[in-house]
Design a protein around this motif. Structure first.
Motif, PDB file in Angstrom:
ATOM      1  N   GLY A 166       0.825  -1.214   0.000  1.00 52.87           N
ATOM      2  CA  GLY A 166       0.000   0.000   0.000  1.00 52.87           C
ATOM      3  C   GLY A 166       0.847   1.247   0.000  1.00 52.87           C
ATOM      4  O   GLY A 166       1.977   1.202   0.390  1.00 52.87           O
ATOM      5  N   GLY A 167       0.166   2.228  -0.378  1.00 48.36           N
ATOM      6  CA  GLY A 167      -1.185   2.711  -0.539  1.00 48.36           C
ATOM      7  C   GLY A 167      -1.933   2.910   0.777  1.00 48.36           C
ATOM      8  O   GLY A 167      -2.808   2.112   1.073  1.00 48.36           O
ATOM      9  N   HIS A 168      -1.666   4.030   1.576  1.00 43.04           N
ATOM     10  CA  HIS A 168      -2.411   4.279   2.809  1.00 43.04           C
ATOM     11  C   HIS A 168      -2.852   5.730   2.873  1.00 43.04           C
ATOM     12  O   HIS A 168      -2.068   6.643   2.651  1.00 43.04           O
ATOM     13  CB  HIS A 168      -1.558   3.926   4.030  1.00 43.04           C
ATOM     14  CG  HIS A 168      -1.293   2.463   4.139  1.00 43.04           C
ATOM     15  ND1 HIS A 168      -2.126   1.609   4.804  1.00 43.04           N
ATOM     16  CD2 HIS A 168      -0.313   1.695   3.604  1.00 43.04           C
ATOM     17  CE1 HIS A 168      -1.668   0.368   4.699  1.00 43.04           C
ATOM     18  NE2 HIS A 168      -0.566   0.389   3.967  1.00 43.04           N
ATOM     19  N   GLY A 169      -4.125   5.915   3.196  1.00 46.64           N
ATOM     20  CA  GLY A 169      -4.698   7.257   3.205  1.00 46.64           C
ATOM     21  C   GLY A 169      -4.472   8.037   4.479  1.00 46.64           C
ATOM     22  O   GLY A 169      -4.617   9.259   4.492  1.00 46.64           O
ATOM     23  N   ILE A 170      -4.129   7.373   5.580  1.00 45.88           N
ATOM     24  CA  ILE A 170      -3.875   8.068   6.840  1.00 45.88           C
ATOM     25  C   ILE A 170      -2.424   8.536   6.850  1.00 45.88           C
ATOM     26  O   ILE A 170      -1.493   7.734   6.730  1.00 45.88           O
ATOM     27  CB  ILE A 170      -4.142   7.147   8.052  1.00 45.88           C
ATOM     28  CG1 ILE A 170      -5.573   6.620   8.002  1.00 45.88           C
ATOM     29  CG2 ILE A 170      -3.870   7.889   9.359  1.00 45.88           C
ATOM     30  CD1 ILE A 170      -6.651   7.676   8.035  1.00 45.88           C
ATOM     31  N   VAL A 171      -2.229   9.834   6.991  1.00 47.40           N
ATOM     32  CA  VAL A 171      -0.894  10.417   6.873  1.00 47.40           C
ATOM     33  C   VAL A 171       0.052   9.838   7.925  1.00 47.40           C
ATOM     34  O   VAL A 171      -0.198   9.942   9.128  1.00 47.40           O
ATOM     35  CB  VAL A 171      -0.964  11.955   7.011  1.00 47.40           C
ATOM     36  CG1 VAL A 171       0.439  12.557   6.999  1.00 47.40           C
ATOM     37  CG2 VAL A 171      -1.804  12.543   5.889  1.00 47.40           C
ATOM     38  N   GLY A 172       1.114   9.222   7.467  1.00 45.57           N
ATOM     39  CA  GLY A 172       2.130   8.671   8.343  1.00 45.57           C
ATOM     40  C   GLY A 172       1.857   7.272   8.857  1.00 45.57           C
ATOM     41  O   GLY A 172       2.737   6.647   9.464  1.00 45.57           O
ATOM     42  N   ALA A 173       0.655   6.740   8.633  1.00 46.09           N
ATOM     43  CA  ALA A 173       0.314   5.413   9.163  1.00 46.09           C
ATOM     44  C   ALA A 173       1.215   4.331   8.589  1.00 46.09           C
ATOM     45  O   ALA A 173       1.528   3.340   9.275  1.00 46.09           O
ATOM     46  CB  ALA A 173      -1.149   5.090   8.852  1.00 46.09           C
ATOM     47  N   GLN A 174       1.644   4.514   7.343  1.00 45.60           N
ATOM     48  CA  GLN A 174       2.446   3.482   6.697  1.00 45.60           C
ATOM     49  C   GLN A 174       3.810   3.309   7.348  1.00 45.60           C
ATOM     50  O   GLN A 174       4.445   2.256   7.206  1.00 45.60           O
ATOM     51  CB  GLN A 174       2.621   3.802   5.204  1.00 45.60           C
ATOM     52  CG  GLN A 174       3.545   4.960   4.883  1.00 45.60           C
ATOM     53  CD  GLN A 174       2.855   6.311   4.929  1.00 45.60           C
ATOM     54  OE1 GLN A 174       1.779   6.461   5.492  1.00 45.60           O
ATOM     55  NE2 GLN A 174       3.457   7.311   4.293  1.00 45.60           N
ATOM     56  N   VAL A 175       4.282   4.313   8.077  1.00 47.28           N
ATOM     57  CA  VAL A 175       5.605   4.221   8.686  1.00 47.28           C
ATOM     58  C   VAL A 175       5.608   3.168   9.790  1.00 47.28           C
ATOM     59  O   VAL A 175       6.522   2.338   9.885  1.00 47.28           O
ATOM     60  CB  VAL A 175       6.049   5.595   9.229  1.00 47.28           C
ATOM     61  CG1 VAL A 175       7.445   5.506   9.837  1.00 47.28           C
ATOM     62  CG2 VAL A 175       6.029   6.638   8.114  1.00 47.28           C
ATOM     63  N   SER A 176       4.584   3.187  10.632  1.00 43.93           N
ATOM     64  CA  SER A 176       4.482   2.178  11.684  1.00 43.93           C
ATOM     65  C   SER A 176       4.244   0.789  11.099  1.00 43.93           C
ATOM     66  O   SER A 176       4.805  -0.205  11.581  1.00 43.93           O
ATOM     67  CB  SER A 176       3.347   2.542  12.644  1.00 43.93           C
ATOM     68  OG  SER A 176       3.610   3.771  13.282  1.00 43.93           O
ATOM     69  N   LEU A 177       3.423   0.712  10.069  1.00 46.74           N
ATOM     70  CA  LEU A 177       3.196  -0.576   9.414  1.00 46.74           C
ATOM     71  C   LEU A 177       4.488  -1.086   8.770  1.00 46.74           C
ATOM     72  O   LEU A 177       4.767  -2.289   8.772  1.00 46.74           O
ATOM     73  CB  LEU A 177       2.092  -0.437   8.364  1.00 46.74           C
ATOM     74  CG  LEU A 177       0.706  -0.084   8.904  1.00 46.74           C
ATOM     75  CD1 LEU A 177      -0.249   0.190   7.762  1.00 46.74           C
ATOM     76  CD2 LEU A 177       0.170  -1.201   9.790  1.00 46.74           C
ATOM     77  N   GLY A 178       5.278  -0.160   8.242  1.00 49.58           N
ATOM     78  CA  GLY A 178       6.569  -0.539   7.669  1.00 49.58           C
ATOM     79  C   GLY A 178       7.493  -1.124   8.720  1.00 49.58           C
ATOM     80  O   GLY A 178       8.226  -2.089   8.456  1.00 49.58           O
ATOM     81  N   ALA A 179       7.472  -0.553   9.936  1.00 47.50           N
ATOM     82  CA  ALA A 179       8.274  -1.126  11.019  1.00 47.50           C
ATOM     83  C   ALA A 179       7.813  -2.545  11.323  1.00 47.50           C
ATOM     84  O   ALA A 179       8.635  -3.430  11.596  1.00 47.50           O
ATOM     85  CB  ALA A 179       8.167  -0.241  12.265  1.00 47.50           C
ATOM     86  N   GLY A 180       6.504  -2.774  11.235  1.00 49.00           N
ATOM     87  CA  GLY A 180       5.982  -4.125  11.432  1.00 49.00           C
ATOM     88  C   GLY A 180       6.438  -5.081  10.349  1.00 49.00           C
ATOM     89  O   GLY A 180       6.784  -6.236  10.628  1.00 49.00           O
ATOM     90  N   LEU A 181       6.462  -4.620   9.102  1.00 48.93           N
ATOM     91  CA  LEU A 181       6.951  -5.454   8.003  1.00 48.93           C
ATOM     92  C   LEU A 181       8.432  -5.790   8.197  1.00 48.93           C
ATOM     93  O   LEU A 181       8.863  -6.920   7.954  1.00 48.93           O
ATOM     94  CB  LEU A 181       6.746  -4.728   6.664  1.00 48.93           C
ATOM     95  CG  LEU A 181       5.299  -4.580   6.195  1.00 48.93           C
ATOM     96  CD1 LEU A 181       5.211  -3.574   5.053  1.00 48.93           C
ATOM     97  CD2 LEU A 181       4.730  -5.924   5.763  1.00 48.93           C
ATOM     98  N   ALA A 182       9.193  -4.800   8.656  1.00 47.91           N
ATOM     99  CA  ALA A 182      10.612  -5.035   8.912  1.00 47.91           C
ATOM    100  C   ALA A 182      10.798  -6.035  10.052  1.00 47.91           C
ATOM    101  O   ALA A 182      11.680  -6.907   9.995  1.00 47.91           O
ATOM    102  CB  ALA A 182      11.314  -3.716   9.256  1.00 47.91           C
ATOM    103  N   PHE A 183       9.950  -5.920  11.075  1.00 43.42           N
ATOM    104  CA  PHE A 183      10.010  -6.885  12.179  1.00 43.42           C
ATOM    105  C   PHE A 183       9.734  -8.296  11.665  1.00 43.42           C
ATOM    106  O   PHE A 183      10.381  -9.260  12.085  1.00 43.42           O
ATOM    107  CB  PHE A 183       9.007  -6.513  13.269  1.00 43.42           C
ATOM    108  CG  PHE A 183       9.013  -7.449  14.438  1.00 43.42           C
ATOM    109  CD1 PHE A 183       9.969  -7.328  15.436  1.00 43.42           C
ATOM    110  CD2 PHE A 183       8.083  -8.465  14.537  1.00 43.42           C
ATOM    111  CE1 PHE A 183       9.992  -8.196  16.520  1.00 43.42           C
ATOM    112  CE2 PHE A 183       8.097  -9.344  15.608  1.00 43.42           C
ATOM    113  CZ  PHE A 183       9.055  -9.218  16.602  1.00 43.42           C
TER     114      PHE A 183
END
Length: 354
Positions: A143-160
């Motif tokens: 994604g592709g995320h509409g909430i500003v900055g939300a993808q950064v935390s999700l990215g940390a989860g993907l990296a984990f």
């Protein structure tokens, strides 16, 4: 006490050296030594993104694309330069709502992207995500995320997940200069550094966020410095030259893949259109935009280098012609595809049955 102070000073200086080491490595060799074939491929990818986005803008004007539509025109060198250094289908990529260019750079079919933009069943999210919510788990594009900055935390989860699974992969999490002031960004920085996660945080600094110049909205406008409090090394990169971006990406990827933890890259770039298709961009002059187009355009820069290397101009014209045909075909595919059935309202809501 004096010994403790001296030790603390030495540790601090060592930390500062580490924070600047990647920038020094990039500065030592700022441009990737691409072969003619590689540079032609980068050029072709950037042209594809540019022409696709222009076509999307046309369809929006015709009312075939609804809601918000954020175009990537001008920023093509960022996604192409960084993602060309990744292992497609192995490394994870996540971004915000200006996502079409990243998808194309990661090898996703223009047809299914355009079908999603127009809300068709053949779209990559079955026509239910639209411009801002597209995914391809097969390609590891999240994604592709509409909430500003939300993808950064999700990215940390993907990296984990990459670290937990010991698969050798890494995550690239893109966000903009506006999102750089969101609180969850710094929570994610802290966790990534604390857990030594394999992630590259990429700030696409296109100078204006939604419509406010960075100097008016950010106390610290050098975004690559924002990770210093978490001992995350930063890199300040010219995002308008695909070979400079690729050179910097190589440095960052090598560092992260070696198990050294996160990197923060600031890619200084520029968007030619407004924040979204509904933005007239009156907060900047036409002369400013034209100056960037004439002197810093990433596609024209790559074209000039290819011509200087002796690549025939006819070959570049053939690429342009072929790309335009691909984008026209994607628009035709989207327009001729059916809309989702009403029953699709109740699918993809939950992972399983509860």
């Amino acid at each position: 006490m004096a010994a403790d102070t001296a030790a603390a000073s030495t540790a601090a200086n060592g930390g500062n050296d580490q924070l600047h080491a990647l920038q020094a490595a990039y500065e030592a060799n700022r441009r990737y030594a691409a072969s003619d074939e590689e540079l032609l491929h980068f050029y072709e990818q950037m042209v594809l993104i540019r022409r696709f986005e222009e076509k999307a803008g046309q369809l929006y004007g015709l009312g075939l694309i609804g809601g918000f539509c954020h175009l990537y025109i001008g920023q093509e060198a960022v996604a192409v330069g960084i993602q060309s250094a990744l292992q497609e289908g192995h490394d994870s990529v996540i971004t915000g709502y200006r996502d079409h260019g990243h998808m194309l750079a990661y090898g996703i079919d223009p047809n299914v992207i355009m079908a999603e933009l127009t809300g068709r069943e053949a779209g990559i999210s079955r026509g239910k995500g639209g411009s801002m919510h597209m995914f391809s788990t097969e390609k590891k594009f999240y994604g592709g995320h509409g909430i500003v900055g939300a993808q950064v935390s999700l990215g940390a989860g993907l990296a984990f997940a990459h670290k937990y699974n010991e698969d050798g992969g890494l995550c690239v999490a893109y966000f903009g200069d506006g999102a750089a002031n969101q609180g969850q960004v710094y929570e994610s920085f802290n966790m990534a550094a604390l857990w030594n996660l394999p992630i590259i945080f990429v700030v696409e600094n296109n100078q204006y966020a939604m419509g406010t110049a960075v100097g008016r909205s950010s106390a610290e406008t050098h975004f690559h410095r924002r990770g210093a409090a978490f001992t995350i090394p930063g890199m300040n990169v010219n995002g308008m030259d695909v070979l400079e971006v690729r050179a910097a990406a190589n440095v960052a990827v090598e560092y992260v893949r070696a198990g050294n933890g996160p990197v923060l890259m600031e890619l200084n770039t520029y968007r030619y259109r407004g924040h979204s298709m509904s933005d007239p961009a009156k907060y900047r002059s036409r002369e400013e935009v034209q100056d960037v187009r004439e002197n810093r355009d990433p596609i024209e820069g790559a074209k000039a280098e290819l011509l200087a290397r002796g690549v025939p101009e006819d070959k570049l014209k053939d690429i342009e012609k072929r790309i335009r045909a691909i984008c026209t075909q994607a628009a035709d595919f989207a327009e001729s595809s059916p809309e989702p059935d009403m029953s699709e309202l109740y699918t993809d809501v939950l992972v399983g049955s509860y």
